[in-house]
Every structure is written in structure tokens, then in C-alpha cells.
Design an enzyme around this catalytic site. Structure first.
Site, PDB file in Angstrom:
ATOM      1  CB  CYS A   1      -0.991   6.760   1.440  1.00  0.00           C
ATOM      2  SG  CYS A   1      -2.169   5.813   2.407  1.00  0.00           S
TER       3      CYS A   1
ATOM      4  CD  GLU B   1      -2.085   2.105   1.499  1.00  0.00           C
ATOM      5  OE1 GLU B   1      -1.718   2.951   0.651  1.00  0.00           O
ATOM      6  OE2 GLU B   1      -2.315   2.364   2.685  1.00  0.00           O
TER       7      GLU B   1
END
Lengths: 479, 320
Positions: A292, A258
Site C-alpha cells: 500500500c 489503513e
């Protein structure tokens, strides 16, 4: 900004958390020194005060931890799912009971405001454990056939932006499915993972099922490379993610990554403007933009651009930056000097390339790592700040004229993690969402998280999904 | 006759123009609006900030009695309370106004003469507003003639909900005209939308702009007579409306949430909404009011707690 209505300081009490002067590695249910005796200091980013000294894991410690996890795997994976669920429910409840303590700890070690750790991080951490606890005895019904098997030992490396939440995202599904774990927290935020180790002991979790190795990148690399690790899960930068992908290539390790993002937040001219402004603020200034899936690119339809930017600037002027422990603080500290330098350099690049910089008027504290909420206008797709992930409170504003142009610009990125759509027109939400290449698309909201919802990226934002039923697959031998 | 702010004179030229204008306002996302209101509700207001907020809130109260059982004696008691909310502490600020039915306005005016506390009178067949226009206007005339400083009118929700916006607009204009005084300052006009009956946030935003275009001095949530009255979300929405209206016209308009605000904690939350939405220019009882009755005693108990360090209890504030 002086106002008639000055909010008096309202600090959350620091005394609810007792931080020891030093911490060891957590291996096989015990806190121990590093094999080579190395330690490192962790500081509070808002004051630069040293919080504690923490043992620094090296390759020998990784080996020891993986062996402990391997040893524990046999019994742990053989437990009925309903028994594993009991441990996870117990952990979830202890997290809830200790949530105030953990929120203060996270705020001290990370620099993010207590309002966020109290109202977002900790409730989500507990929710994640509760959610996967519920799956542990229902794996037969998860869509992978009867009795899906765990993978073995999971090596997990997590970032500093949501230390405890990323731990929950990694450990909860791994344990629910019967794996054992070795987790390395980030070097700037090791403390909440070490408190979690204590919670594992409090919950009576069998030794070796969870091992915590504070350390630097070398420890993470050793963990990823360890030959007895069956599964690698990483959340962090795209550069490290690529290195990990190269490292595990040719082995039979499973891997989920990720990585970075450059989320497009698309505001159409029929958007609910006041709520869109709130969503933009949440999208890029939540956790100081160190997210993110941040909505770091604002794509606004030209016909409402001026109106929206006026509203946005007025709103940003009301953000309260300062002591993260103050309950009225909206914007806390940047996590480290290194990250602050990176944000500063990218913002300077933005200016050098001709974008127009605007920062909210606020006084920055004299010690600690701080960056004022900032937005850039006159940004085009060619600007570095429209392409590179800044991972800080910096918003790049671009405009578009038609829905097709909005989609084309949104997708024109090496990343594909998140996107937002703001419009009162339901058909437009569905049409645009179908065309966006992003793992998460929010409609008329942003940065909303829920353990039932899968999360993950397209393109250089990584692969694999965490959360929801989909999150089980990463920890099951169902290839 | 009041005139519409020049920037929007086209909008009120016809029923269809007004409808186009109101339906062209940005939509309101209910989830986002309520989330923002809830998030501002988590502000922690302590010590000096709390003391400031409590005194400000007291000074913003329209101390209200709107009962069929109202008598001159009850109104005089309320007036005395408005002037000296806490008989044991003369530093306590006075409330902004006393709010009564038109037939009690003269009593309130006499009781409050020289005190600086205003007299507000509901009118226009409050609270339902279901009467002929000339009856409503006569109601307003009575209150103005009795000396009311402020008129709290209700809009015709039936007309609004059936899309007859110009009828609502013209009725407000007519009431506004009755607020004029040849021999003194005009009565300030508060326009009540009864947000609980308008039901959607889009409607509340449209009603806010309609009221402001028609010359409202205040926009007010509700009568206090229906199930849902002032909420943080609908008040936040109306604060956005007055903020945007001033940005576009230069004209500042007040906001009055009414009904359902009973505790100091609630009142402080509303003041945070004012502070962080419309801004500090509205932190004054000329521009923000609370329509409330039981709220005052809770504020007084909190005020005593701040000055003495302990809670006194309900027997240490007056029951009126």
C-alpha cells in the site's frame, strides 16, 4: 538473460512446512468446521497448485467467535500487563523458532520470494510482537494517563499482501493493551493466520483471546457489523474502507483504516543516484509492488531524468523473476488471477492513454500469475496510472523542474500514505518532508519498516496509526 | 604519454577544474550502498554455479607475498603454487599473477617464464607511498626492467586528502609513462587507493574517477597493510565506477579488491557483485583480480569438496 555466471537453482526446502489437507476456523481455542460446512481452496499463486482446503466463515461463525472473544475479554483484560507481556514474548519467540517454516508457508500461499519472507516479513513479525510485549506493562507511561483501559473485542480484517505481518500489526497491540480479537485473513492467503492460531495454542494463550476466521468479504462485513465488536481495524482497499466507514457510522465502534496509496518517490538532481535506483526498485518492486505504501510514482528532476532512467532500466534487467522458493529470486508471483487481471488492465490503460511502456526482459513461467517489472514514461498527472493505485510491479515516471513543483505533484493525489525524498542535501530533506502530506516520508531510503515507527495515512489512505507508541491509542479507551 | 579519455579532457585542465569534476560526481549514500552489498551477499551460489565461481576465483588471484622476510626461495615456492595450485589435480586453473616487491620481480619472472602466470610488482614506495616522486619512479623502472607484467602503485593519500587532486593525477600519469616498454607490451598499471585511509565512500568514488582519468588499467582498493581493506561495499562502489566509465568513454578498466578476502564464500560474494554490477564482461581475470594469499587454499579445499564430496582439510593443500 544468459550469462557466463548462471546461478544454479537454490530452492528453499518445502519439507520444512507440513500443510494439512484441510483447516478449520479457530474459535475459542479450537479448530472447528464452519456452521454451514462451507469450505474454499487456497492455491499457490506461482503454480496454481491447491495447497489446502479451508473452512469458510459465515455470519453464524462470526457471532460464535465474537461471543468467545467477549467471554475471554473479562479475564484477559484483568490480567496484569506483565502477565500479558509473557504471552506476547512467548509468541514472539515461537515465531522466531518457527520462522523458516513460516517463511516457506508464506511464500507458498502468497507467491512472494523466500528472500523477502525470510529477510523482511518474518523478522518484522517477531519484532512487532517483541515490541508490543514490552509495552504491555508500561501503559501507564504511554501518555494516556494512569491505567488506560482496553476497548473490548476487536474485529480485524487484513489483506493478502503481507498476511502474517499485517496480522502482527493488528494482534500485537490489541493483546498488549488487553483487548481480545477476531481476525479475518484474506481469502487468498489464510494459511499463515491458521499457523498463528497453532502458535497461540503452543504459547498457552487463554481460549478465545485470539480467534481466526478465514473467509471472504461477507465474513469481514459481518464481523464489522457485529453489534458486540467495539473496535474495527481494517487494512485493504480504499473502496472497502469507505464501505466500512459507512457501516460503523452512527455506532460507538472505534475504527482505524489503513487503505490505498500512490506514493511519490522524489529524486532530486543531487541525489546519490546508484542508491536512488536501488530505492526506486525497493519502492515499487518489493513484494511485486503489492504494497500500500509502494513508491509507485517516480518524480524525477528533469536534469537527471535520462541518466536515472538508463540506470534504472539496466538495474531492472538484472532482476530475477521466477520460483518464489528459489533463494535467488527477486520477483515472485502476483497473488491472484484477479489481481493480475487488474494490473494488466491498468497497464493497458496506461498504454491506451499514451504513456510509453517498458518491461524488463524476462521469461514468465507458463503456470501461475506473473507480471514482468514494468515502467511507464511520458506519464503526466492526468494519466490514470499516475492517479489510481495499481498494486502491482508497475512504476509511473513523471518529471519535475523545481522543489515546489515536486511537492505540488507529490501532494496532488487522493492518497497520502508514503513518500520518498532522494537528495544529498539535508536541508532539502527537511524542507520537502515538512510540505508532503503523507503519513510516512522516507529520506534516502524506501519501504523501511520498524515496529517503533508509527505508520498510517492522510486523505483516502485512511486514518489512525499502527506501530510505535501511537499504535497503542487505537486499542485504548482514551478518546 | 597516455592521454585522458577525450570526453573528460576539460576535467583535468587545472587543479580547480579537476576538483569541480570530482566533487560534481553523484554522492554516495553509505547506508544504501552497504545495504545493496549486503543484499547481493545473500545470493545462494550452489552446485554448478559454485564450481564455476571457484575456478573463476582461482584464476583471478594475484597470489601475493609482500613481507620484509621475502626471499627468492619463498617467491619461487609461491610461483610454483601459482602454476599448479593443486598438485593432486592438474585441471585446477592457474592463478592470474604472482605479486611481489620490485626486488623480487626478476626472481618471479624467471620462475614463471612460459607459464602464462603474470608477474605483478608493487612499486612507488609501497605501501605508504611517502617518498619523492623520482624515488617512486625509480622503483617502477626497476620493476618494469625486471620484467614485471603489471605494476601496482599507491596514490599519494596525503595529497588526495588535502585536496591536491592534480598532484595525484600527475603522479599517476608519470608512473603510467614508466610502464611503457619500447621492446614489448607495456606493463598494466593498477592504482591502489588505500580505501581504508580515504575513509569515505565519496572519496572512494572520486579516487576511482581520478585514477581512471589518469589512465589506470585497474583500480585497486587497498594494500592489505591497513586495518580496513577490501569490503563488499567499497568494491561494489568501484565496480559502479568502472561500469559508468565504460558507458561514457567506451574504455574498460579492471577492478582489484585486495586484503581481507580469505574464504571461498567471500570470494563468491565478490563475484556476484561483479556479475550484477559491472556485468559479465568483467568475469575474466583480465578485468577482475583478487589480491590475496590465504584465499587460494580455501578455494582449493572447496574445489576438492565439490569433486570428491568431502572436505579434505588443510593438510591436503600445500602451505607455501
Amino acid at each position: 538473460m544468459a550469462s557466463a555466471f548462471e546461478y544454479a537453482p537454490a530452492p528453499e526446502s518445502r519439507s520444512v512446512v507440513d500443510i494439512a489437507p484441510s483447516y478449520g476456523l479457530f474459535i475459542d481455542g479450537e479448530f472447528t468446521e464452519a456452521a454451514d460446512g462451507k469450505v474454499f481452496k487456497t492455491v499457490s499463486p506461482s503454480t496454481e497448485e491447491v495447497l489446502s482446503e479451508v473452512a469458510q466463515a459465515g455470519a453464524a461463525d462470526v457471532d460464535r467467535a465474537v461471543k468467545a472473544a467477549r467471554k475471554a475479554f473479562e479475564k484477559w483484560s484483568a490480567l496484569p500487563g506483565s502477565e500479558r507481556a509473557k504471552y506476547l514474548f512467548r509468541i514472539a519467540r515461537i515465531i522466531q523458532e518457527r520462522s523458516r517454516e513460516l517463511a516457506v508457508l508464506e511464500t507458498l500461499d502468497n507467491g512472494k520470494p523466500i528472500r523477502e519472507t525470510r529477510d523482511a516479513d518474518l523478522p518484522l513479525v517477531a519484532a512487532h510482537f517483541f515490541y508490543y510485549a514490552g509495552w504491555a506493562d508500561k501503559l501507564d507511561h504511554a501518555g494516556y494517563g494512569a491505567n488506560p483501559r482496553p476497548l473490548g473485542v476487536a474485529g480485524q480484517v487484513i489483506p493478502w499482501n503481507f498476511p502474517l505481518l499485517m496480522l502482527a500489526w493488528k494482534i500485537a497491540p490489541a493483546l498488549a493493551t488487553g483487548n481480545t480479537v477476531v481476525l479475518k485473513p484474506a481469502e487468498t492467503t489464510p494459511l499463515s493466520a491458521l499457523f498463528f492460531a497453532d502458535i497461540c495454542r503452543q504459547a498457552g494463550l487463554p481460549k478465545g483471546v485470539v480467534n481466526i476466521l478465514p473467509g471472504y468479504g461477507d465474513a469481514g462485513a459481518a464481523l464489522v457489523a457485529h453489534e458486540d465488536v467495539n473496535k474495527v481495524a481494517f487494512t485493504g482497499s480504499t473502496a472497502v474502507g469507505k464501505a466500512i466507514a459507512r457501516q460503523v457510522a452512527g455506532t460507538d465502534k472505534r475504527v482505524t483504516l489503513e487503505l490505498g496509496g500512490k506514493g511519490a518517490n522524489i529524486v532530486f538532481d543531487d541525489a546519490p543516484i546508484d542508491q536512488a535506483v536501488e530505492g526506486i526498485v525497493t519502492g515499487i518492486f518489493f513484494n511485486q509492488g503489492q504494497v500500500c505504501c509502494a513508491g509507485s510514482r517516480l518524480l524525477v528532476q528533469e536534469s537527471v531524468q535520462d541518466e536515472l532512467l538508463d540506470s534504472l532500466k539496466r538495474r531492472l534487467s538484472t532482476l530475477r523473476l521466477g520460483d518464489p522458493l528459489d533463494k535467488n529470486t527477486d520477483i515472485g508471483a502476483i497473488n491472484s488471477a484477479e489481481q493480475l487481471a487488474r494490473i494488466t488492465a491498468l497497464a493497458e490503460t496506461g498504454e491506451a492513454e499514451g504513456a510509453e511502456r517498458w518491461s524488463a526482459p524476462c521469461d514468465l513461467p507458463s503456470s501461475g500469475y506473473w507480471f514482468a517489472p514494468t515502467l511507464f514514461t511520458n506519464v503526466t498527472q492526468a494519466h490514470t496510472i499516475a492517479r489510481d493505485e495499481i498494486f502491482g510491479p508497475v512504476l509511473s515516471v513523471l518529471s519535475f523542474r523545481t522543489p515546489d513543483e515536486a511537492v505540488a505533484k507529490a501532494n496532488n493525489s487522493q492518497y497520502g500514505l508514503s513518500a520518498g525524498i532522494w537528495t544529498e542535501k539535508g536541508s532539502r530533506i527537511l524542507a520537502v518532508a515538512n510540505k508532503l502530506r503523507a503519513g510516512v516520508v522516507w529520506a534516502n531510503t524506501f519501504n523501511k519498516f520498524d515496529p517503533t515507527s508509527p505508520f498510517g495515512g492522510y486523505k483516502e489512505s485512511g486514518f489512525g496509526r499502527e506501530g510505535g507508541r501511537h499504535g497503542l491509542e487505537a486499542y485504548l479507551d482514551v478518546r | 604519454m597516455p592521454t585522458t579519455a577525450p570526453a573528460f579532457s576539460d576535467a583535468t585542465a587545472s587543479d580547480s577544474a579537476l576538483r569541480r569534476f570530482l566533487h560534481g560526481l553523484p554522492g554516495v549514500d553509505a547506508v544504501g550502498l552497504e545495504a545493496r552489498a549486503a543484499s547481493l551477499g545473500t545470493r545462494s551460489i550452489k552446485t554448478t554455479a559454485k564450481a564455476y565461481a571457484i575456478d573463476l576465483a582461482i584464476s583471478m588471484i594475484d597470489l601475493t607475498t609482500l613481507e620484509g622476510a621475502d626471499t627468492p626461495g619463498k617467491v619461487r615456492a609461491l610461483a610454483a603454487k601459482a602454476v599448479h595450485p593443486d598438485p593432486t589435480d592438474r585441471t585446477t586453473p592457474r592463478t592470474a599473477a604472482v605479486c611481489v616487491y620490485p626486488d623480487m620481480a626478476a626472481t618471479a619472472v624467471a620462475a614463471l617464464a612460459g607459464s602464462g602466470v603474470k608477474v605483478a610488482s608493487v612499486a612507488t614506495a609501497f605501501p605508504a607511498g611517502r617518498a619523492a616522486l623520482d624515488v617512486k619512479l625509480a622503483d617502477v623502472r626497476d620493476a618494469v626492467a625486471a620484467g614485471a607484467d603489471e605494476i601496482d602503485m599507491v596514490i599519494d593519500r596525503g595529497a588526495f586528502l588535502s585536496g591536491r587532486y592534480l598532484k595525484v593525477y600527475e603522479e599517476i600519469l608519470a608512473v603510467k609513462a614508466e610502464c611503457a616498454r619500447a621492446d614489448g607490451p607495456d606493463a598494466r598499471l593498477k592504482v591502489i587507493f588505500e580505501t581504508g585511509e580515504l575513509s569515505t565512500y565519496d572519496n572512494i568514488r572520486r579516487a576511482s574517477w581520478l585514477g581512471m582519468l589518469a589512465g589506470a588499467d585497474f583500480i585497486k582498493t587497498s594494500t592489505g597493510k591497513v586495518a580496513t581493506n577490501a569490503t563488499p561495499a567499497n568494491t561494489l562502489l568501484m565496480l559502479e565506477a568502472v561500469r559508468d566509465f565504460r558507458a561514457q568513454t567506451g574504455v574498460q578498466i579492471g577492478v582489484k579488491p585486495a586484503g581481507g578476502i580469505r574464504t571461498s564464500k567471500d570470494a563468491v560474494k565478490f563475484l556476484v557483485l561483479v556479475n550484477e554490477t559491472a556485468g559479465e564482461d568483467w568475469l575474466d581475470n583480465h578485468w577482475f583480480r583478487f589480491g590475496a594469499s590465504s584465499l587460494l587454499n580455501d578455494l582449493l579445499m572447496q574445489r576438492q569438496k565439490l569433486s570428491t564430496g568431502r572436505y579434505s582439510g588443510p593438510d591436503y593443500v600445500t602451505v607455501d
